[in-house]
Scaffold this motif. Structure first.
Motif, PDB file in Angstrom:
ATOM      1  N   ASP A 189       0.854  -1.188   0.000  1.00  0.00           N
ATOM      2  CA  ASP A 189       0.000   0.000   0.000  1.00  0.00           C
ATOM      3  C   ASP A 189       0.887   1.235   0.000  1.00  0.00           C
ATOM      4  OD1 ASP A 189      -2.025   1.882   0.269  1.00  0.00           O
ATOM      5  OD2 ASP A 189      -2.487   1.353   2.337  1.00  0.00           O
TER       6      ASP A 189
ATOM      7  N   GLU B 181      -0.188   4.433   0.597  1.00  0.00           N
ATOM      8  CA  GLU B 181      -0.604   5.407   1.611  1.00  0.00           C
ATOM      9  C   GLU B 181      -0.979   4.704   2.912  1.00  0.00           C
ATOM     10  OE1 GLU B 181      -3.712   7.817  -0.008  1.00  0.00           O
ATOM     11  OE2 GLU B 181      -2.625   8.154  -1.855  1.00  0.00           O
TER      12      GLU B 181
ATOM     13  N   SER C 273      -2.993   0.605  -4.140  1.00  0.00           N
ATOM     14  CA  SER C 273      -3.717   1.533  -3.281  1.00  0.00           C
ATOM     15  C   SER C 273      -5.207   1.234  -3.384  1.00  0.00           C
ATOM     16  CB  SER C 273      -3.433   2.974  -3.703  1.00  0.00           C
ATOM     17  OG  SER C 273      -4.240   3.858  -2.968  1.00  0.00           O
TER      18      SER C 273
END
Length: 124
Positions: free
Chosen positions: A56, A58, A86
């Motif tokens: 991921d 973020e 994401s």
């Protein structure tokens, strides 16, 4: 076995990504491990880095870029293949696909109505 590490702070997306990996490699012996944070991932990868990481971008705390940098610094960490993902991008993609499908469905209904009434149903 192929060792895959799925790193995502969203538990729902993490489960979805793990299932997708299992389906994608259904003909291979694959071991999929979850990690809910960058720190968790680095602890799991310390002894034996995975062959593939879904990461991921973020995440709170240690974000994807910093996690990747530290993963690469591990012994044999440079050989790990990494795909940055994401959930936000997936949601946008699925929303766009749903929008296209709804337009397609509306267009098909318009064509069906036009055939029944003898009118074109297409806008010029």
């Amino acid at each position: 076995p192929l060792r895959v590490l799925v790193i995502d702070d969203d538990p729902d997306f993490r489960r979805l990504a793990m299932r997708a990996v299992q389906l994608a490699f259904y003909r291979r012996d694959v071991r999929v491990s979850p990690a809910g944070s960058g720190i968790d991932a680095l602890e799991k990868a310390a002894d034996k880095p995975p062959d593939l990481v879904l990461l991921d971008h973020e995440m709170p705390g240690l974000d994807g870029i910093e996690t990747l940098s530290r993963l690469r610094a591990l012994p044999r960490g440079g050989a790990t293949r990494v795909r940055v993902v994401s959930a936000r991008c997936l949601v946008r993609l699925l929303s766009f696909r749903c929008l296209l499908l709804s337009w397609r469905h509306a267009d098909q209904e318009s064509d069906l109505g036009a055939r029944n009434t003898g009118r074109s149903g297409k806008l010029l």
